[in-house]
Write an enzyme that holds these catalytic residues in place. Structure first.
Site, mmCIF file in Angstrom:
data_model
loop_
_atom_site.group_PDB
_atom_site.id
_atom_site.type_symbol
_atom_site.label_atom_id
_atom_site.label_comp_id
_atom_site.label_asym_id
_atom_site.label_seq_id
_atom_site.Cartn_x
_atom_site.Cartn_y
_atom_site.Cartn_z
ATOM 1 N N SER A 143 -18.234 18.054 7.060
ATOM 2 C CA SER A 143 -19.679 18.591 7.982
ATOM 3 C C SER A 143 -18.754 20.638 8.615
ATOM 4 C CB SER A 143 -19.140 18.273 9.399
ATOM 5 O OG SER A 143 -20.059 18.282 10.757
ATOM 6 N N TYR A 156 -13.120 15.157 16.571
ATOM 7 C CA TYR A 156 -13.802 15.058 15.786
ATOM 8 C C TYR A 156 -14.066 16.640 14.530
ATOM 9 C CZ TYR A 156 -18.814 14.679 12.569
ATOM 10 O OH TYR A 156 -19.978 14.662 11.752
ATOM 11 N N LYS A 160 -12.766 16.547 10.650
ATOM 12 C CA LYS A 160 -13.827 17.400 9.679
ATOM 13 C C LYS A 160 -12.589 18.740 8.842
ATOM 14 C CE LYS A 160 -16.870 13.985 9.364
ATOM 15 N NZ LYS A 160 -17.321 13.666 8.124
ATOM 16 N N TYR A 201 -27.131 12.564 25.908
ATOM 17 C CA TYR A 201 -26.844 14.012 26.385
ATOM 18 C C TYR A 201 -28.297 14.665 26.013
ATOM 19 C CZ TYR A 201 -22.129 13.009 25.961
ATOM 20 O OH TYR A 201 -20.732 12.732 26.100
HETATM 21 P P1 NAD Z 1 -24.984 7.445 11.029
HETATM 22 O O1 NAD Z 1 -23.662 6.153 12.185
HETATM 23 O O2 NAD Z 1 -26.224 6.837 10.316
HETATM 24 O O3 NAD Z 1 -23.675 6.491 9.775
HETATM 25 C C1 NAD Z 1 -22.329 5.842 9.628
HETATM 26 C C2 NAD Z 1 -22.136 4.617 9.042
HETATM 27 O O4 NAD Z 1 -20.912 3.768 8.759
HETATM 28 C C3 NAD Z 1 -22.466 3.656 9.517
HETATM 29 O O5 NAD Z 1 -23.060 2.636 9.317
HETATM 30 C C4 NAD Z 1 -21.336 3.029 9.617
HETATM 31 O O6 NAD Z 1 -21.744 1.089 10.215
HETATM 32 C C5 NAD Z 1 -20.197 2.906 9.250
HETATM 33 N N1 NAD Z 1 -18.498 3.082 9.498
HETATM 34 C C6 NAD Z 1 -18.076 3.414 10.572
HETATM 35 N N2 NAD Z 1 -16.905 2.939 10.662
HETATM 36 C C7 NAD Z 1 -17.155 2.702 8.956
HETATM 37 C C8 NAD Z 1 -15.910 1.743 9.197
HETATM 38 N N3 NAD Z 1 -14.513 1.892 9.062
HETATM 39 N N4 NAD Z 1 -15.556 0.972 7.665
HETATM 40 C C9 NAD Z 1 -16.823 1.214 6.883
HETATM 41 N N5 NAD Z 1 -17.644 1.735 6.989
HETATM 42 C C10 NAD Z 1 -17.772 2.343 8.588
HETATM 43 O O7 NAD Z 1 -23.896 8.692 10.874
HETATM 44 P P2 NAD Z 1 -24.253 9.230 9.241
HETATM 45 O O8 NAD Z 1 -25.073 10.682 10.553
HETATM 46 O O9 NAD Z 1 -24.888 9.299 8.863
HETATM 47 O O10 NAD Z 1 -23.109 10.561 9.157
HETATM 48 C C11 NAD Z 1 -22.388 9.759 7.975
HETATM 49 C C12 NAD Z 1 -21.377 11.527 7.799
HETATM 50 O O11 NAD Z 1 -21.913 11.985 7.380
HETATM 51 C C13 NAD Z 1 -19.832 10.791 8.667
HETATM 52 O O12 NAD Z 1 -18.876 10.877 7.740
HETATM 53 C C14 NAD Z 1 -20.221 11.601 9.962
HETATM 54 O O13 NAD Z 1 -19.767 12.406 10.474
HETATM 55 C C15 NAD Z 1 -20.919 12.588 9.268
HETATM 56 N N6 NAD Z 1 -22.292 13.649 9.467
HETATM 57 C C16 NAD Z 1 -22.680 13.481 9.793
HETATM 58 C C17 NAD Z 1 -24.023 14.725 10.924
HETATM 59 C C18 NAD Z 1 -25.057 14.590 11.019
HETATM 60 O O14 NAD Z 1 -26.191 15.489 12.220
HETATM 61 N N7 NAD Z 1 -25.481 13.647 11.073
HETATM 62 C C19 NAD Z 1 -23.469 15.854 10.926
HETATM 63 C C20 NAD Z 1 -21.895 16.381 9.496
HETATM 64 C C21 NAD Z 1 -21.661 15.401 9.207
#
Ligand code: NAD
Length: 252
Positions: A143, A156, A160, A201
């Site tokens: 991230s 978090y 990361k 929020y």
């Molecule tokens: P999301 O919540 O849409 O998807 C996350 C998925 O991970 C979900 O489908 C959930 O069921 C699955 N998951 C959770 N715990 C799990 C486990 N123990 N085993 C297997 N699957 C599991 O989130 P997203 O926004 O698509 O995020 C995906 C990645 O990107 C994450 O690592 C998040 O930290 C990172 N990220 C997201 C953003 C953002 O703005 N959305 C920004 C930077 C990084």
């Protein structure tokens, strides 16, 4: 070197979520066969419906915090498609709210278990298969908050930053054995994770917009294309690095 993924087999954890779902689709669009792994059966099946890719995509329920579960996913990819070339270790959870001193040890441990130990466990399951077949490409989702911090997200942010360290350590150990290991650093991406935060929020999204010089939040597709490139032979010299796709977040 080609950026086609024809003949390659990929695995995407968190493949039921916003970024993982779109990444799985883009990988299929570029020619790969893909195993979608997610804790949520509904989310995983939703991805199969979204991609509509027939035999080119399969869902396996998995928990990235459980080594046996991730070994099962890797085996499923090999049983179904014969190999594992690309692993996008992307499952993650959020914890926003308390200041550090008010975060419970259990809350902290849970975020680390999924976001950081989960990436370690995933790579521990994937690397033996990649070594056995002579190489592969691993892309871990970190991230912007792997290189910067904001308030109320200590667990978090820590997780990361750890993903970047783990990525570099793995690259140092395995790049000369044909396994490239990189991290993708999304800025704020419009996904269900962000919708949930906005609900808790109100105004969260607008505040974050000011941190993206490009003037918009990211889309899952923005991230998916980077993952597809890192997984392809076009990225043959890229390893141990962090690829920010963040609308300029880290440039400020
Ligand atoms: P999301 O919540 O849409 O998807 C996350 C998925 O991970 C979900 O489908 C959930 O069921 C699955 N998951 C959770 N715990 C799990 C486990 N123990 N085993 C297997 N699957 C599991 O989130 P997203 O926004 O698509 O995020 C995906 C990645 O990107 C994450 O690592 C998040 O930290 C990172 N990220 C997201 C953003 C953002 O703005 N959305 C920004 C930077 C990084």
């Amino acid at each position: 070197m080609s950026n086609s993924l024809d003949g390659k087999v990929a695995l995407v954890t968190g493949g039921g979520g916003g970024i993982g779902r779109e990444t799985a689709k883009v990988l299929v669009d570029h020619g790969a066969r893909v195993v979608v792994a997610d804790l949520s059966e509904d989310a995983g099946n939703g991805t199969l419906e979204y991609i509509d890719g027939g035999d080119a995509v399969a869902f396996v329920r998995a928990d990235v915090t459980d080594l046996a579960s991730m070994q099962h996913v890797v085996q499923a990819a090999v049983d179904r498609y014969g190999r594992l070339d690309i692993a996008h270790n992307n499952a993650g959870i959020e914890l926003t709210g308390p200041d550090l001193a008010d975060v419970t040890v259990e809350q902290f441990d849970k975020v680390i278990a999924v976001n950081l130990t989960g990436v370690f466990i995933s790579m521990k399951a994937e690397i033996p298969q990649m070594l056995a077949q002579g190489g592969g490409s691993i892309i871990n989702t970190a991230s912007s908050l792997g290189q910067a911090a904001i308030a109320h997200q200590s667990a978090y942010v820590t997780s990361k930053h750890g993903v970047i360290g783990l990525t570099r350590a793995a690259a140092v150990e395995y790049s000369d054995k044909g396994i490239r290991v990189n991290a993708v650093l999304p800025g704020v991406i419009q996904t269900p994770m962000i919708d949930a935060l906005e609900e808790t929020y109100p105004g969260f999204k607008d505040a974050l917009l000011t941190k993206h010089p490009i003037g918009r939040l990211g889309t899952p597709h923005d991230i998916a294309e980077m993952v597809a490139w890192l997984g392809s032979d076009a990225a043959a010299f890229a390893t141990g690095s962090q690829f920010a796709v963040d609308g300029g977040y880290l440039a400020i």
